[in-house]
Scaffold this motif. Structure first.
Motif, PDB file in Angstrom:
ATOM      1  N   SER A 153     -10.838 -10.006  17.906  1.00  0.00           N
ATOM      2  CA  SER A 153     -12.156 -10.168  17.604  1.00  0.00           C
ATOM      3  C   SER A 153     -12.822 -10.602  18.963  1.00  0.00           C
ATOM      4  CB  SER A 153     -12.424 -11.162  16.537  1.00  0.00           C
ATOM      5  OG  SER A 153     -12.247 -12.432  16.895  1.00  0.00           O
ATOM      6  N   THR A 154     -12.096 -11.531  19.606  1.00  0.00           N
ATOM      7  CA  THR A 154     -12.795 -11.925  20.978  1.00  0.00           C
ATOM      8  C   THR A 154     -12.544 -10.792  21.857  1.00  0.00           C
ATOM      9  OG1 THR A 154     -11.731 -14.324  20.562  1.00  0.00           O
ATOM     10  CG2 THR A 154     -12.280 -13.674  22.730  1.00  0.00           C
ATOM     11  N   LEU A 155     -11.554 -10.152  22.135  1.00  0.00           N
ATOM     12  CA  LEU A 155     -11.341  -9.025  22.821  1.00  0.00           C
ATOM     13  C   LEU A 155     -12.219  -7.990  22.728  1.00  0.00           C
ATOM     14  CD1 LEU A 155      -9.472  -8.072  25.163  1.00  0.00           C
ATOM     15  CD2 LEU A 155      -8.073  -6.837  23.655  1.00  0.00           C
ATOM     16  N   ILE A 156     -13.019  -7.658  21.518  1.00  0.00           N
ATOM     17  CA  ILE A 156     -13.893  -6.691  21.368  1.00  0.00           C
ATOM     18  C   ILE A 156     -15.107  -7.136  22.211  1.00  0.00           C
ATOM     19  CG2 ILE A 156     -15.616  -6.208  19.726  1.00  0.00           C
ATOM     20  CD1 ILE A 156     -13.538  -5.684  17.785  1.00  0.00           C
ATOM     21  N   LEU A 157     -15.432  -8.419  22.119  1.00  0.00           N
ATOM     22  CA  LEU A 157     -16.678  -8.986  23.091  1.00  0.00           C
ATOM     23  C   LEU A 157     -16.096  -8.872  24.312  1.00  0.00           C
ATOM     24  CD1 LEU A 157     -17.601 -11.848  20.715  1.00  0.00           C
ATOM     25  CD2 LEU A 157     -18.408  -9.852  20.624  1.00  0.00           C
ATOM     26  N   LEU A 158     -15.482  -9.539  24.913  1.00  0.00           N
ATOM     27  CA  LEU A 158     -14.983  -9.282  26.204  1.00  0.00           C
ATOM     28  C   LEU A 158     -15.002  -7.978  26.768  1.00  0.00           C
ATOM     29  CD1 LEU A 158     -11.939 -11.914  26.245  1.00  0.00           C
ATOM     30  CD2 LEU A 158     -14.128 -12.323  27.347  1.00  0.00           C
ATOM     31  N   ARG A 159     -14.327  -6.912  26.096  1.00  0.00           N
ATOM     32  CA  ARG A 159     -14.369  -5.642  26.709  1.00  0.00           C
ATOM     33  C   ARG A 159     -15.830  -5.067  26.537  1.00  0.00           C
ATOM     34  NH1 ARG A 159     -10.229  -6.293  29.389  1.00  0.00           N
ATOM     35  NH2 ARG A 159      -8.037  -6.006  28.209  1.00  0.00           N
ATOM     36  N   LEU A 160     -16.368  -5.287  25.594  1.00  0.00           N
ATOM     37  CA  LEU A 160     -17.708  -4.702  25.730  1.00  0.00           C
ATOM     38  C   LEU A 160     -18.817  -5.269  26.910  1.00  0.00           C
ATOM     39  CD1 LEU A 160     -19.082  -4.757  21.742  1.00  0.00           C
ATOM     40  CD2 LEU A 160     -19.172  -2.847  23.508  1.00  0.00           C
ATOM     41  N   LEU A 161     -18.431  -6.560  27.219  1.00  0.00           N
ATOM     42  CA  LEU A 161     -19.156  -6.973  28.363  1.00  0.00           C
ATOM     43  C   LEU A 161     -18.582  -6.810  29.664  1.00  0.00           C
ATOM     44  CD1 LEU A 161     -19.660 -10.483  26.742  1.00  0.00           C
ATOM     45  CD2 LEU A 161     -21.402  -8.732  27.140  1.00  0.00           C
ATOM     46  N   GLY A 162     -17.407  -5.780  29.679  1.00  0.00           N
ATOM     47  CA  GLY A 162     -16.923  -5.207  30.990  1.00  0.00           C
ATOM     48  C   GLY A 162     -15.972  -6.326  31.597  1.00  0.00           C
ATOM     49  N   TRP A 163     -15.327  -6.917  30.853  1.00  0.00           N
ATOM     50  CA  TRP A 163     -14.251  -8.120  31.437  1.00  0.00           C
ATOM     51  C   TRP A 163     -12.906  -7.141  31.578  1.00  0.00           C
ATOM     52  CZ3 TRP A 163      -9.492 -10.169  29.021  1.00  0.00           C
ATOM     53  CH2 TRP A 163      -9.018 -11.368  29.873  1.00  0.00           C
ATOM     54  N   ARG A 164     -12.501  -7.452  32.772  1.00  0.00           N
ATOM     55  CA  ARG A 164     -11.249  -6.677  33.082  1.00  0.00           C
ATOM     56  C   ARG A 164      -9.945  -7.547  33.464  1.00  0.00           C
ATOM     57  NH1 ARG A 164     -14.068  -3.957  38.266  1.00  0.00           N
ATOM     58  NH2 ARG A 164     -14.763  -5.938  38.431  1.00  0.00           N
ATOM     59  N   GLY A 165     -10.145  -8.766  32.882  1.00  0.00           N
ATOM     60  CA  GLY A 165      -8.889  -9.516  32.934  1.00  0.00           C
ATOM     61  C   GLY A 165      -7.705  -9.291  32.183  1.00  0.00           C
ATOM     62  N   GLN A 166      -6.705 -10.334  32.233  1.00  0.00           N
ATOM     63  CA  GLN A 166      -5.514  -9.993  31.744  1.00  0.00           C
ATOM     64  C   GLN A 166      -5.321 -11.084  30.457  1.00  0.00           C
ATOM     65  OE1 GLN A 166      -2.340 -11.469  34.488  1.00  0.00           O
ATOM     66  NE2 GLN A 166      -0.512 -10.285  33.349  1.00  0.00           N
ATOM     67  N   ILE A 167      -4.551 -10.675  29.283  1.00  0.00           N
ATOM     68  CA  ILE A 167      -4.302 -11.731  28.380  1.00  0.00           C
ATOM     69  C   ILE A 167      -2.702 -12.016  28.323  1.00  0.00           C
ATOM     70  CG2 ILE A 167      -4.222 -12.004  26.026  1.00  0.00           C
ATOM     71  CD1 ILE A 167      -6.734 -10.290  25.760  1.00  0.00           C
ATOM     72  N   MET A 168      -2.477 -13.300  28.343  1.00  0.00           N
ATOM     73  CA  MET A 168      -1.122 -13.689  28.038  1.00  0.00           C
ATOM     74  C   MET A 168      -0.898 -14.643  26.956  1.00  0.00           C
ATOM     75  SD  MET A 168       0.119 -14.031  31.899  1.00  0.00           S
ATOM     76  CE  MET A 168       1.959 -13.746  31.499  1.00  0.00           C
ATOM     77  N   SER A 169       0.217 -14.708  26.202  1.00  0.00           N
ATOM     78  CA  SER A 169       0.343 -15.678  25.084  1.00  0.00           C
ATOM     79  C   SER A 169       1.081 -16.733  25.478  1.00  0.00           C
ATOM     80  CB  SER A 169       1.023 -15.050  23.964  1.00  0.00           C
ATOM     81  OG  SER A 169       0.196 -14.106  23.189  1.00  0.00           O
TER      82      SER A 169
END
Length: 260
Positions: A153-169
């Motif tokens: 759900s967070t990634l949806i918002l980030l990608r819509l805003l043009g975020w190009r970052g990386q995700i790690m757990s």
């Protein structure tokens, strides 16, 4: 566990991504628990980072935002309603976020889709958001892991805003015990030069744990007026539905650059 592949980047991020000058020179890392459609302050911190470490191996907290979001009405930000997903903790109170399960995935799926459309279906930005929401709703059919849903759900918002970052757990990275030492180790494992810390975290953070790792700590702050007036209280979805992705991304960009 990261569902990154389910969500494509926007067709063009050039118009509203964080400036290259902002991203150059220092790898900024934010560490935050997976939140369901996070508040605008949380989203802003993640968007300002070029790496988000999803903190999934700490204890689940029922009074936090891992399984719920406070949604504000499109026409009146003072009218608010909780979107909560019933959650089962297999190990009881000590259950880690990454081990928390949806009690009824099908019901949660219907709740998410229906409430979001009810509140924001009249926004001119709803069709784009609804399109991106589709993969999230489908995810309920393939997993009962709460963290996967909240992260998506967070990634949806980030990608819509043009975020190009990386995700790690965090569960995939080495870290020592102790709150500040754990965060410093996670940031170091991601190659951080700067750690973005929210105002709440600054109250307990031992900055020297980061200094010893060669990492600078930045206290991440957001404005308190305009769209930011309720940013600490309600989900960022309303701001997206009112402003649209390009305008909201410019707001986030201005805040990100101000942290320098």
């Amino acid at each position: 566990m990261t569902p990154t592949s389910l969500f494509s980047a926007p067709d063009s991020t050039a118009a509203f991504s964080a400036p290259d000058a902002f991203l150059a020179g220092a790898r900024r890392v934010a560490i935050h628990q997976p939140n369901l459609f996070p508040r605008l302050t949380t989203l802003a911190k993640l968007w300002a980072a070029d790496c988000w470490v999803v903190l999934d191996n700490v204890q689940f907290a029922r009074r936090d935002y891992q399984h719920r979001a406070r949604l504000a009405a499109l026409t009146d930000p003072g009218m608010r309603q909780w979107l909560s997903l019933a959650t089962h903790l297999p190990e009881g109170q000590p259950t880690l976020i990454g081990d928390a399960l949806l009690a009824d995935p099908a019901r949660s799926q219907r709740r998410v889709g229906q409430l979001l459309q009810q509140l924001y279906g009249r926004s001119r930005h709803w069709p784009l958001f609804q399109e991106r929401l589709g993969p999230l709703l489908s995810l309920f059919n393939t997993t009962d892991r709460l963290a996967a849903i909240s992260e998506a759900s967070t990634l949806i918002l980030l990608r819509l805003l043009g975020w190009r970052g990386q995700i790690m757990s965090s569960s995939d990275l080495p870290a020592r015990l102790g709150r500040s030492r754990r965060l410093a180790d996670l940031a170091k494992a991601c190659g951080a030069r700067t750690y973005l810390c929210g105002t709440g975290g600054m109250r307990y953070l031992a900055v020297d744990a980061f200094t010893r790792q060669g990492i600078h700590v930045t206290a991440f702050r957001t404005p308190s007026e305009g769209v930011w007036a309720s940013a600490r209280e309600v989900s960022a979805v309303r701001a997206l539905m009112v402003l649209g992705p390009k305008v909201l991304a410019r707001e986030l960009s201005a805040v990100a650059v101000a942290q320098s």
